[in-house]
Enzyme design. Structure first.
Site, PDB file in Angstrom:
ATOM      1  N   TYR A   1      13.204  17.135 -11.929  1.00  0.00           N
ATOM      2  CA  TYR A   1      12.870  17.100 -10.507  1.00  0.00           C
ATOM      3  C   TYR A   1      13.695  16.067  -9.748  1.00  0.00           C
ATOM      4  O   TYR A   1      14.286  16.360  -8.704  1.00  0.00           O
ATOM      5  CB  TYR A   1      11.391  16.758 -10.325  1.00  0.00           C
TER       6      TYR A   1
ATOM      7  N   HIS B   1       0.638  39.713   8.531  1.00  0.00           N
ATOM      8  CA  HIS B   1       1.965  40.322   8.491  1.00  0.00           C
ATOM      9  C   HIS B   1       2.679  40.077   9.825  1.00  0.00           C
ATOM     10  O   HIS B   1       2.077  40.194  10.885  1.00  0.00           O
ATOM     11  CB  HIS B   1       1.840  41.825   8.264  1.00  0.00           C
TER      12      HIS B   1
ATOM     13  N   VAL C   1       0.840  -1.192   0.000  1.00  0.00           N
ATOM     14  CA  VAL C   1       0.000   0.000   0.000  1.00  0.00           C
ATOM     15  C   VAL C   1       0.877   1.244   0.000  1.00  0.00           C
ATOM     16  O   VAL C   1       1.909   1.303   0.666  1.00  0.00           O
ATOM     17  CB  VAL C   1      -0.922  -0.004   1.239  1.00  0.00           C
TER      18      VAL C   1
END
Length: 559
Positions: A266, A541, A122
């Site tokens: 990648y 912020h 799995v």
């Protein structure tokens, strides 16, 4: 994390994702088009108005809601006289990777009796041999870079003694993470009532699946989600020790002094981050004329300046590796290179190890596709925009779908999961077409790279074909308070958009936590949110999210 080719507009075949360093036998068209972004096939790039696609999607969605047609029982997906009249399950999924898992959980949520078939373990590639263990190794490489960067630490007022690592401990961390996530996936499916059937799944015919040698089960609908395996070109001999694929590299059985990485997409880029942090020297072998060919060119150039040039990395571009021989009897690994254009011999490299990062190939052999008259295209199972399988005659196969790497539309784990959820939506009465241009991708280097939508060249090509203007906005991490507080001001965010209507065509980020920041842009594309609305959004912020806030605010929209 794959390899790529340039294909003509008329050829929608799936392609691997990053540039590679081997010679392909595939014919190149006379007029190639750059389609190297994230493994997207041509149709997934959507070379038609995105706004039109969104309108069509909304129209289809509303029509589906009003009609309440169940795709698995209606005539839209066909019927067959040879299909069983009663079923063991509403849905059977062949393959328990991330895509199959996502589809199974959504199916149970929608009230479908569901089984998932798995012949290995799995979690599939992502959990066991891909995304998950690689992130564990990259977490280690990130910590090592911080501890090794005396200038960075001194700027923060920190003093740390020389950093070191235990190779087996690092390998155990990656393996333990994979084991934990695999267990979590298994338990989540069992807890929700998904039956996990152990054995190799084969499609025997309409709505019939054989599991292992003897068991036959039936279902109203079947999803194929069998994933992919590392692609190894001809001429390369993999011994699993000195010439390896990503499957072997993730076990980290050794840290070679000098390793060549074939392919700078990648996979190659992330492993270069790991190996150099652990002390290796790296040599890239790239078939195309520049490194990182799958990225937006501007982002790629900046990433090369930060991730490649200052590190112990050299590279050969515009070359194929025609033959790679493992180390043996005291002799090093040898890599024979030829010029990618002239095919003239270039040189032979001698290194301690070689990692083959030339992409991935679909795992579709032995599925019994011949039983339902389906022929793969370069190994990929052909599907339409709703993931319905197409047979050799161009007709939809009743009640059969394919998601993830096996269909090649976008070879990313979260894309597979999204496709699976989309299929389940269709099976339970809601027509749904997934917008692949809204699916983000990320490279987990230090700093990270992320992207969604089109690159600038792709956007300009689309604009030329469809007759609209393209504009670009940029903002730097050096203007972000949180990035400066972390002393991580190296970074850039780039927005590609239509100034006439505020449509986002693409967003690309290089910098601290870029992989997390991209989702504001990807969700905006998915929901059809325009820049003029995003300009009004409020961000806390000081946070890195303000990089995107400033990016959207800097865009010049006509209205």
């Amino acid at each position: 994390m794959q390899a790529s080719l340039s294909l003509s507009v008329s050829n929608p075949a799936a392609i691997p994702r990053s540039g590679h360093g081997f010679e392909s036998s595939l014919p190149f068209p006379s007029k190639p088009v750059n389609l190297r972004f994230c493994g997207l096939r041509r149709e997934a790039l959507g070379f038609s108005s995105t706004s039109s696609s969104i309108s069509a999607y909304r129209s289809n969605r509303n029509a589906a809601r009003s009609k309440k047609v169940w795709a698995s029982l209606g005539s839209d997906n066909g019927s067959s006289s040879s299909a069983p009249k009663s079923f063991d399950y509403d849905l059977i999924i062949i393959g328990a990777g991330v895509g199959g898992h996502g589809a199974a959980l959504h199916a149970v949520e929608k009230g479908l009796k569901t089984a998932i078939v798995e012949g290995d373990v799995v979690g599939g590639t992502c959990v066991n041999r891909g995304c998950v263990p690689s992130k564990a190794l990259l977490a280690v490489s990130g910590r090592m870079r911080e501890l090794q960067n005396e200038h960075h630490l001194k700027a923060l007022g920190l003093q740390v003694s020389a950093a070191s690592y235990d190779r087996q401990g690092v390998a155990d961390h990656a393996n333990n993470l994979a084991t934990k996530i695999r267990s979590n996936l298994t338990n989540s499916m069992k807890a929700l009532g998904v039956d996990i059937l152990t054995g190799f799944g084969t499609v025997l015919g309409p709505q019939k699946v054989k599991v292992g040698k003897d068991t036959v089960v039936t279902a109203k609908d079947i999803i194929i989600a069998t994933g992919s395996v590392p692609f190894v070109p001809k001429g390369i001999e993999v011994d699993g020790k000195t010439v390896i694929t990503s499957d072997h590299a993730l076990k980290l059985e050794s840290v070679p002094d000098w390793i060549a990485i074939v392919g700078s997409g990648y996979i190659g880029l992330e492993f270069s981050d790991v190996y150099t942090a652990l002390g290796s020297e790296v040599t890239f072998v790239e078939a195309l004329d520049q490194l990182m060919p799958g990225f937006d060119p501007e982002i790629g150039k900046l990433a090369q300046r930060v991730l490649i040039n200052p590190r112990k990395i050299d590279y050969h571009t515009g070359v194929f590796a025609t033959k790679i021989t493992p180390a043996k009897d005291g002799k090093p690994v040898t890599i024979e290179l030829i010029d990618a254009k002239t095919k003239e011999p270039k040189e032979t490299l001698e290194v301690d190890a070689a990692l083959i990062a030339t992409g991935r190939a679909p795992f579709t052999n032995g599925l019994g596709l011949e039983n339902i008259n389906v022929a793969t295209q370069r190994g990929f199972i052909p599907v339409d925009d709703r993931m319905r399988v197409i047979d050799s005659n161009g007709d939809r196969v009743p009640h059969l779908f394919c998601i993830g790497d096996a269909n090649g539309k976008m070879m990313l784990a979260h894309a597979a999961s999204a496709q699976g959820i989309s299929v389940v939506e269709q099976l339970t009465g809601r027509d749904h077409v997934l917008n692949h241009l809204s699916i983000p991708a990320a490279c987990f280097t230090h700093p990270e790279i992320s992207m969604v939508g089109l690159t600038e060249p792709q956007a300009r090509e689309k604009a030329e074909l469809e007759g609209f203007e393209v504009a670009v906005a940029k903002t730097s991490f050096k203007a972000n308070t949180k990035a400066l507080a972390e002393n991580e001001g190296e970074g850039l965010a780039k927005l590609i958009y239509r100034p006439d209507n505020g449509e986002i065509l693409g967003v690309h980020i290089f910098g601290l936590h870029a992989a997390d920041l991209i989702h504001e842009a990807s969700n905006a594309i998915a929901l059809g949110t325009r820049i003029q609305d995003l300009k009004l959004a409020v961000h806390a912020h000081p946070t890195l999210s303000e990089v995107l806030d400033e990016l959207f605010k800097s865009a010049k929209v006509s209205f």
